[in-house]
Structure formats: C-alpha cells, structure tokens
Scaffold this active site. Structure first.
Site, PDB file in Angstrom:
ATOM      1  N   GLU A 172      34.288  31.959  43.422  1.00 20.20           N
ATOM      2  CA  GLU A 172      33.829  32.405  42.216  1.00 20.20           C
ATOM      3  C   GLU A 172      32.319  31.653  42.187  1.00 20.20           C
ATOM      4  OE1 GLU A 172      33.780  33.004  38.298  1.00 20.20           O
ATOM      5  OE2 GLU A 172      35.353  33.935  38.264  1.00 20.20           O
ATOM      6  N   GLU A 376      42.237  36.048  38.698  1.00 23.18           N
ATOM      7  CA  GLU A 376      42.147  35.562  36.956  1.00 23.18           C
ATOM      8  C   GLU A 376      41.436  37.351  36.461  1.00 23.18           C
ATOM      9  OE1 GLU A 376      38.828  32.974  36.068  1.00 23.18           O
ATOM     10  OE2 GLU A 376      39.124  31.471  38.302  1.00 23.18           O
TER      11      GLU A 376
HETATM   12  C1  GBH Z   1      35.373  31.989  35.431  1.00 18.30           C
HETATM   13  O1  GBH Z   1      34.594  32.662  35.318  1.00 18.30           O
HETATM   14  C2  GBH Z   1      36.391  31.011  35.929  1.00 18.30           C
HETATM   15  O2  GBH Z   1      36.786  31.053  36.768  1.00 18.30           O
HETATM   16  C3  GBH Z   1      36.976  30.257  35.088  1.00 18.30           C
HETATM   17  O3  GBH Z   1      36.793  28.909  35.203  1.00 18.30           O
HETATM   18  C4  GBH Z   1      36.263  30.465  33.454  1.00 18.30           C
HETATM   19  O4  GBH Z   1      37.292  29.862  32.566  1.00 18.30           O
HETATM   20  C5  GBH Z   1      37.372  31.858  33.649  1.00 18.30           C
HETATM   21  O5  GBH Z   1      36.182  33.322  33.996  1.00 18.30           O
HETATM   22  C6  GBH Z   1      36.543  32.537  31.816  1.00 18.30           C
HETATM   23  O6  GBH Z   1      35.284  31.923  31.421  1.00 18.30           O
HETATM   24  O7  GBH Z   1      26.098  39.032  34.982  1.00 18.30           O
HETATM   25  O8  GBH Z   1      24.834  36.878  33.887  1.00 18.30           O
HETATM   26  O9  GBH Z   1      26.303  38.488  32.322  1.00 18.30           O
HETATM   27  C7  GBH Z   1      34.505  33.722  34.976  1.00 18.30           C
HETATM   28  C8  GBH Z   1      32.741  33.400  35.060  1.00 18.30           C
HETATM   29  C9  GBH Z   1      31.798  34.998  33.199  1.00 18.30           C
HETATM   30  C10 GBH Z   1      30.375  35.456  35.770  1.00 18.30           C
HETATM   31  C11 GBH Z   1      30.941  36.191  33.058  1.00 18.30           C
HETATM   32  C12 GBH Z   1      30.219  36.046  35.676  1.00 18.30           C
HETATM   33  C13 GBH Z   1      28.455  37.331  34.318  1.00 18.30           C
HETATM   34  C14 GBH Z   1      27.433  36.800  34.352  1.00 18.30           C
HETATM   35  N1  GBH Z   1      32.472  35.011  34.523  1.00 18.30           N
HETATM   36  N2  GBH Z   1      29.736  36.552  33.552  1.00 18.30           N
HETATM   37  S1  GBH Z   1      25.814  37.560  33.847  1.00 18.30           S
END
Ligand code: GBH
Length: 481
Positions: A172, A376
C-alpha cells in the site's frame, strides 16, 4: 437485494492460495532486541497524541518470541500460504550498510518453519516501517531512499532468495505517501502535499529497482508482486463523476499507470500542478519502475463515496484518516467524502462485497494479462472473549464469518467470470497493532489477549480452517454456534 445462496459449495482451484496476512510492526514486538534499529513507527507511536491511548508496537503480539507457537497455529488452521513482512530496521538498523545477521536469522527461521509445515512463504519487503535514520535524511521524499531500498532488497534476496515463493516489494504505497506525508495520520506524520507526491514517485522507483535486484539474486524462480490498496469509488450528485476521476487518479492510477504501463496519468499531473511540477521524475525512471509483475496484490476492505464539495456546506470528514490538518488528497480540496448508509465494521467502514467483485473485474478489463491476488481482506468487530463450561476460551464473531463468507463469494464470482485470481489472504491471522488505532481494533481470526499473549481461535478461524482444508466456501457456518 439479497443474493440467493448458492446451492453447491463454491470451490477454489487446488493451487488457489488460501492464506492469512500480517505485518512486522503490527505483531512482532521486541522493538529494541537483537540489534533492531528504530523505525518511523517507533518514533511516531512514541510521540504523544499520535496513536489511540498512546499505544505502540513495543510488545504487540510478541510474535518475535513466539515464532514456533505461531507457526503451529498457522499449520493447525490448514493455511496454504502465509503473507508476512520483514522489518527493514531489523536487517539494516540505520537503513544502510551491512546486514544484521540476527535480524536476517529471524526471517530465515520463519521461512524454514513455514516450508517445514507445507505453508508457502509470501514475503513483503516494506509494510511501512522505514528505518528512522532514513527519515532523518528526508525519508521517501529523498530519492536516495529508493536506492537504499534496492540495496536492502538485494541483501534480503541473497539470504532468502532460495526459499521465498512470492516477493512483494511494497504494501500500500498510497498509505506510505499520502497518509505518511500528506494527512499525517501515519508515520512520519508530515502534512505536505508536495512531499506526498514526491514520496509517491520515490516509492514507485524503489519498487522497480527492488524487483530488479531480487531478480538478480533469487535462485528458486519466485514470483514478483506489489500490493496496492485500491479505492473503489462511487460518485454522488452533480459532479460525482469528476470527483471519482480525481480521486481515482490520486489513489489508484498514480500507482497502476507507472507500475504497469510506464507513465504517470496526464490528468494527475494537471490536477496537482499547483502543488508540484513533478520535476522529481528523472529521465529513465519510468523504465526502471515498469517491471513485469507475476502478480498484482489487491487489498480490499470497503468502497468510498465521493462528490464535489460546494464550498459552503460543512465538510464531512473521510473516516479513513484522522484530521491532522493535512489532506491525503493534494490538489483535490473540492472533493468531499460521504459516509455511506448501511452496515459498517468497527472501523466505520461500510460493508460492500460487490465492490470487491467490481474491482477484480475492472482490473481484469484494464490489465487483461495481469494475474491478481487478494493480499488483504477482513474486518474489525467488537469481539468478546468468553469462557466455555470446560474452562476453555471462545470468541463468537458471526459478523466476521459473514463478512469473510460474502467477500470470498464475491471473489469466487469474479473467478467464474474469467478473472485470473490466484489467491486470497485474510487480514489478519491474529489481532494486532492497528496503526493509529493502536490495540482498540481487532482484525484477527485469532484473538490475542494482550495481558497474557494467549491466542484463542475465534469462530471465524474455525470457519476459515474449513475453507482452507476443503478449498470450498462453507455455505453456512458449520461446527460453530
Ligand atoms: C491495511 O490498510 C494495512 O495494510 C494493514 O496493515 C491494516 O492493518 C489493515 O489494512 C486494516 O486497516 O479514503 O482517506 O478515507 C488499509 C488502509 C484504510 C487505506 C481505509 C484507505 C481509506 C482512507 N486503508 N483507507 S480514506
């Protein structure tokens, strides 16, 4: 609009990877042991006010000291593959220079332990824990960090390049760049749109250089991949389409286009012209970045709804990041993120399995020859540990079983439609340090008691074991109440 339950159990191909995923900083603990140097997440989590309750990864799930127990746990779940990440600061404590043998030895034992148990090792080089010493010289805004990463990749490849089956360079990079340098919700906590876009490019460059280094040293003909968190976008109202185009450029195409096609999208460059002139892209970089990939890793949790902000109505905050004064969307101040109705997880993320099918079909259409893997998918819910009459522990998490079953069914529909999908990794094997949310959110299929470090299989783990062992989606939770 409930879909009809399929009558026959849905089966995945025999070589389909059914596994689970974790990341080093989220589970290992042992933050100062065996020569590990500090990472940006040590610094960030130890800075007051940055994480929930001031939580840090100092101890986490203590996986570093419980390697054998956790390997046995994976075997007991029948996992076909395990996706983990390596902590760069365990291997190069300052991000440069000779390898720390104890750091490499830990991952060597992990890989051997997996192979001994018939579990395919899937290794990610970078899941956000940059050595702090590299951040001190600019981190991902410094081009030199990409070359340091390539050197790290070679160092790791020279030792593990005879056994790791699938290499993933970055997890990511959107989060590393835009949350790390743009919104500040992730380490290193900077809030500078130009820095975020600079980081995007240096992460892409790091990926391309690392793939070439790994290829030069690996001896077991492994597969190469990168993992992206795609934003599956829905537009709302007049201008919804324009809002989707802008966020798609920043969130998705700033990675897919350079990595898979060798160029940055023109609309992205134009949308961000007031923020940066993109002078950090040097001649020849895109050739370095655009490396053939055996697999594209897809992380999927939820869909995102956007519309154009009228500039008058009070803005709604995107719930995926904390408001730290910065925006993760440089050049897109007029886009607003809209909270969707319907069921949500404990993260506040909406539950939308159809979005996963849409995403896989869309990627297959845009990149027809690109094999995909879901690296994931999973959910946090408010889990409760209970005691059975015989004194053993249980966690009844029917919402998580339902979430996983519906997303695996959506993935299966994509497979049946002809998408070249090679596997699915549930996030996460066990409860862990959920970054800015600390230990307040539990994504594991295995419960971790952070007082005792006792592991307890949740009902979802029992359900997932049946899936992994039979290769078929259990139509309804069986054997659990
Ligand atoms: C993953 O991140 C990670 O790889 C992992 O480490 C983590 O534990 C897992 O997911 C759970 O969170 O558009 O600004 O509202 C996911 C991260 C979360 C990134 C949701 C995009 C939306 C951001 N994602 N997020 S926004």
């Amino acid at each position: 609009t409930a879909r009809q339950e399929p009558v026959e159990p849905l089966s995945f191909p025999s070589h389909f990877l059914l596994g689970s995923a974790t990341a080093a900083y989220q589970i290992e603990g042992a933050a100062t042991e065996d020569g590990r140097g500090p990472s940006i997440w040590d610094t960030y989590s130890h800075t007051p006010g940055k994480t929930w309750n001031g939580d840090t990864g100092d101890i986490a799930a203590d996986h570093y000291h419980r390697l054998e127990e956790d390997l046995d746990l994976m075997a007991s779940l029948g996992l076909r593959a395990y996706r983990f990440s390596l902590a760069w600061p365990r291997i190069q404590p300052t991000g440069r220079g000779p390898a720390n043998p104890k750091g490499l030895d830990f991952y060597s034992r992990l890989v051997d332990g997996l192979l001994d148990r018939g579990i395919i090792p899937v290794a990610t080089l970078y899941h956000w824990d940059l050595p702090q010493a590299l951040e001190d010289t600019g981190g991902w805004t410094n081009r030199a960090t990409a070359y340091a990463f390539a050197d790290y990749a070679r160092t790791v490849g020279e030792v593990l390049g005879d056994r790791v089956a699938i290499w993933t360079t970055l997890n990511e990079p959107w989060c590393s760049a835009y949350l790390g340098y743009g919104s500040g919700a992730h380490a290193p906590g900077r809030t500078d749109g130009a820095a975020a876009l600079t980081a995007v490019h240096h992460l892409n460059l790091a990926h391309g250089l690392a793939v070439q280094q790994l290829r030069a040293v690996a001896t077991n003909d492994p597969q190469y991949s990168v993992t992206l968190n795609f934003h599956v976008l829905r537009g709302k109202g007049d201008g919804g389409e324009e809002a989707v185009r802008r966020i798609d450029a920043l969130a998705n195409r700033s990675f897919t286009e350079p990595l898979l096609r060798g160029h940055y999208p023109q609309d992205l460059i134009e949308d961000t012209a007031a923020v940066t002139d993109w002078a950090f892209v040097e001649d020849g970089d895109l050739t370095q970045i655009h490396q053939p990939l055996d697999l594209l890793g897809v992380n999927y949790y939820a869909t995102t709804t956007v519309r154009l902000w009228d500039g008058v109505t009070p803005r709604q905050n995107s719930d995926g990041h904390k408001d730290m004064g910065g925006s993760p969307w440089p050049g897109s101040a007029h886009v607003e993120f809209v909270q969707q109705d319907g069921p949500h997880t404990a993260m506040g993320w909406n539950i939308d399995p159809d979005g996963l099918e849409e995403l896989l079909l869309d990627l297959h259409t845009r990149f027809p020859n690109q094999p995909l893997v879901i690296t994931e998918n999973g959910a946090a819910f408010d889990d409760h540990l209970s005691t059975r009459s015989d004194g053993t522990y249980a966690v009844h998490d029917p919402e998580r079983v339902d979430y996983l079953r519906r997303h695996l069914t959506a993935a299966h529909r994509a497979l049946v439609s002809g998408v070249d999908l090679r596997g699915y990794f549930v996030w996460s094997l066990m409860d862990n340090f959920e970054w800015g949310y600390g230990y307040s959110k539990r994504f594991g299929i295995v419960h971790v008691d952070y007082e005792t470090q006792r592991r307890t299989l949740k009902d979802s783990a029992l359900w997932y074991r049946e899936l992994a062992v039979t290769g078929s989606i259990p139509p309804l939770p069986t054997g659990i109440r």
